[in-house]
Design a protein around this motif. Structure first.
Motif, PDB file in Angstrom:
ATOM      1  N   UNK A   1      46.185 -21.977  36.658  1.00 51.95           N
ATOM      2  CA  UNK A   1      46.281 -20.751  37.437  1.00 51.95           C
ATOM      3  C   UNK A   1      45.917 -19.480  36.705  1.00 51.95           C
ATOM      4  N   UNK A   2      45.132 -19.568  35.621  1.00 55.61           N
ATOM      5  CA  UNK A   2      44.781 -18.358  34.880  1.00 55.61           C
ATOM      6  C   UNK A   2      43.435 -17.775  35.290  1.00 55.61           C
ATOM      7  N   UNK A   3      42.802 -18.357  36.294  1.00 57.50           N
ATOM      8  CA  UNK A   3      41.538 -17.835  36.790  1.00 57.50           C
ATOM      9  C   UNK A   3      40.312 -18.384  36.115  1.00 57.50           C
ATOM     10  N   UNK A   4      40.478 -19.216  35.087  1.00 63.18           N
ATOM     11  CA  UNK A   4      39.347 -19.804  34.372  1.00 63.18           C
ATOM     12  C   UNK A   4      39.248 -21.288  34.708  1.00 63.18           C
TER      13      UNK A   4
ATOM     14  N   UNK B   1      42.224 -36.676  29.828  1.00 58.69           N
ATOM     15  CA  UNK B   1      42.173 -35.518  28.943  1.00 58.69           C
ATOM     16  C   UNK B   1      42.018 -34.243  29.759  1.00 58.69           C
ATOM     17  N   UNK B   2      42.684 -33.163  29.301  1.00 56.34           N
ATOM     18  CA  UNK B   2      42.605 -31.865  29.956  1.00 56.34           C
ATOM     19  C   UNK B   2      42.233 -30.806  28.931  1.00 56.34           C
ATOM     20  N   UNK B   3      41.168 -30.068  29.221  1.00 57.81           N
ATOM     21  CA  UNK B   3      40.783 -28.897  28.442  1.00 57.81           C
ATOM     22  C   UNK B   3      40.979 -27.668  29.320  1.00 57.81           C
ATOM     23  N   UNK B   4      41.919 -26.803  28.936  1.00 64.08           N
ATOM     24  CA  UNK B   4      42.202 -25.605  29.727  1.00 64.08           C
ATOM     25  C   UNK B   4      41.281 -24.470  29.303  1.00 64.08           C
ATOM     26  N   UNK B   5      40.576 -23.916  30.296  1.00 60.10           N
ATOM     27  CA  UNK B   5      39.686 -22.804  30.036  1.00 60.10           C
ATOM     28  C   UNK B   5      40.437 -21.499  29.887  1.00 60.10           C
ATOM     29  N   UNK B   6      39.838 -20.547  29.166  1.00 55.33           N
ATOM     30  CA  UNK B   6      40.420 -19.228  28.991  1.00 55.33           C
ATOM     31  C   UNK B   6      39.568 -18.199  29.729  1.00 55.33           C
ATOM     32  N   UNK B   7      40.190 -17.112  30.248  1.00 57.25           N
ATOM     33  CA  UNK B   7      39.423 -16.142  31.048  1.00 57.25           C
ATOM     34  C   UNK B   7      38.241 -15.535  30.324  1.00 57.25           C
ATOM     35  N   UNK B   8      38.322 -15.393  29.002  1.00 58.52           N
ATOM     36  CA  UNK B   8      37.203 -14.824  28.258  1.00 58.52           C
ATOM     37  C   UNK B   8      36.149 -15.829  27.855  1.00 58.52           C
ATOM     38  N   UNK B   9      36.363 -17.095  28.215  1.00 62.17           N
ATOM     39  CA  UNK B   9      35.432 -18.153  27.840  1.00 62.17           C
ATOM     40  C   UNK B   9      36.014 -19.058  26.784  1.00 62.17           C
TER      41      UNK B   9
END
Length: 409
Positions: free
Chosen positions: A271-274, A291-299
């Motif tokens: 739910x962080x928008x990425x 496997x889960x790779x969580x994206x970050x809003x800045x890339x």
């Protein structure tokens, strides 16, 4: 006269090229989070109506969209042996009638989208002869345009507006470590704008477009199934290609998934928008986790986390199956012949085990779609027979209806 297909068709394998891999691998150790329950018997291919008799054939792709403009979800199914594309029209309750059928060259795949920009849903077919766009007249009657041939055959497709001009472009993948970016002129005619070269032995089985670096264009993630069989431990399982905004893709990152990457899904599970990446694993390595790779809003992506999901969870898909506003996960466990539902607490890090459904066959894929007129996401399971010697024959597609809480029958 159309014959009703009651909640099922045939499908032995949906991931192009994966059938041979799946057929050669045995069960792996692991456990499931809840006791098995079996779904009620549903009509499948070869049932009394014989409406979809495809025994001995291979389904090479499946896509879902509203093809006839009546607001429900229809299906585009590609079949090999013999080779054709078939349209299945939904009556609105998960019962399907035969629509159009067209012949194709060897090993077809089909993807649905509005390629000509006229407001209805067309489909693109790719096979060893090339790619062609079949335009829809709005009633699910299709006309074919010119077949375009490129430098290499494309076994499966991913769609999105990669050059930012408002129409649907295509990335076409070849299992021999290559992909091509096809730019749409707005009418459905495609131009090969660039070739995406991958490391030798990648054996791509899935590709996803999303803005992974936060610069407002669509980048490319590729699952590298071949690394489990061709490279040393620690080799990356996912390749990330950055888009320059025009469809030129450059390899900028690799993500180590702990082995091969098979099925892949994109969704914002925390739910962080990425966009996050969920990776199915479990053939070249012994695992019961995806496997889960969580994206970050800045890339970029945070470190990998894993989640128990059943033995050999080769495919995962996301959607809000319980109506609480976040994305849950359904995994297809090839080793357990099962599908497991995992409920998200909204963080993407804590998952509550839910229903597990056995199908008494090896599950190769699972899709979330709206099959009837309620507001709940339903499931399509794509499976192959338990008898691995006949893994290319007699498969089926089983459709399961959501009761609104994430339980399916």
């Amino acid at each position: 006269m159309n014959t009703g297909i009651v909640i099922g068709t045939c499908v032995p394998c949906a991931l192009v090229g994966l059938c041979a891999l799946l057929a050669s691998c045995g069960n792996r150790p692991g456990s499931l989070p809840e006791a098995f329950t079996s779904p009620p018997s549903r009509s499948v291919c070869g049932a009394s109506s014989n409406a979809c008799s495809m025994s001995g054939q291979r389904i090479t792709s499946l896509d879902a969209a509203d093809l006839d403009g009546d607001g429900d979800t229809d299906l585009v199914v590609a079949v090999s042996g013999p080779d054709f594309i078939e349209i299945l029209i939904n009556r609105g309750d998960g019962v399907f009638d035969r629509g159009a059928r067209t012949a194709s060259a060897t090993m077809p795949s089909a993807t649905a989208a509005d390629f000509d920009g006229d407001g209805d849903t067309d489909f693109m077919m790719t096979d060893f002869a090339g790619v062609s766009v079949w335009t829809n007249d709005g009633t699910a009657e299709f006309s074919v345009g010119d077949t375009q041939s490129f430098e290499f055959p494309m076994q499966f497709l991913e769609i999105g507006d990669v050059d930012g001009d408002g129409d649907v472009d295509v990335v076409g993948f070849n299992l021999a470590d290559t992909a091509g970016v096809l730019i749409n002129d707005g009418s459905g005619m495609m131009e090969l704008a660039s070739t995406v070269s991958m490391p030798a032995g990648t054996f791509p089985l899935a590709g996803k477009l999303a803005d992974f670096d936060g610069d407002d264009d669509l980048d490319l993630a590729v699952s590298a199934a071949g690394f489990a069989f061709t490279a040393q431990p620690g080799s990356p399982g996912v390749l990330i290609f950055d888009n320059d905004g025009t469809g030129i893709m450059t390899l900028t990152d690799t993500l180590d998934s702990g082995g091969e990457a098979l099925g892949m899904q994109v969704g914002d599970v925390d739910g962080n928008g990425a966009p996050d990446l969920l990776i199915g694993r479990g053939l070249g390595i012994e695992t019961s986790e995806f496997a889960l790779f969580r994206g970050t809003p800045g890339g970029g992506f945070l470190n990998m986390v894993t989640q128990e999901a059943g033995r050999s969870p080769v495919h995962v898909t996301t959607g809000d199956v319980d109506g609480d506003g976040d994305l849950d996960v359904v995994s297809a466990s090839y080793g357990d012949q099962a599908m497991a539902v995992l409920h998200n607490d909204g963080s993407g890090l804590s998952w509550t085990p839910g229903q597990v459904l056995t199908v008494n066959r090896k599950v190769a894929n699972v899709r979330m779609v709206y099959l009837n007129d309620d507001p709940y996401l339903d499931l399509i399971l794509i499976d192959v027979p338990i008898d691995e010697a006949n893994a290319t024959q007699g498969g089926k597609l089983v459709m399961l209806i959501n009761d609104g809480t994430g339980r399916f029958e």
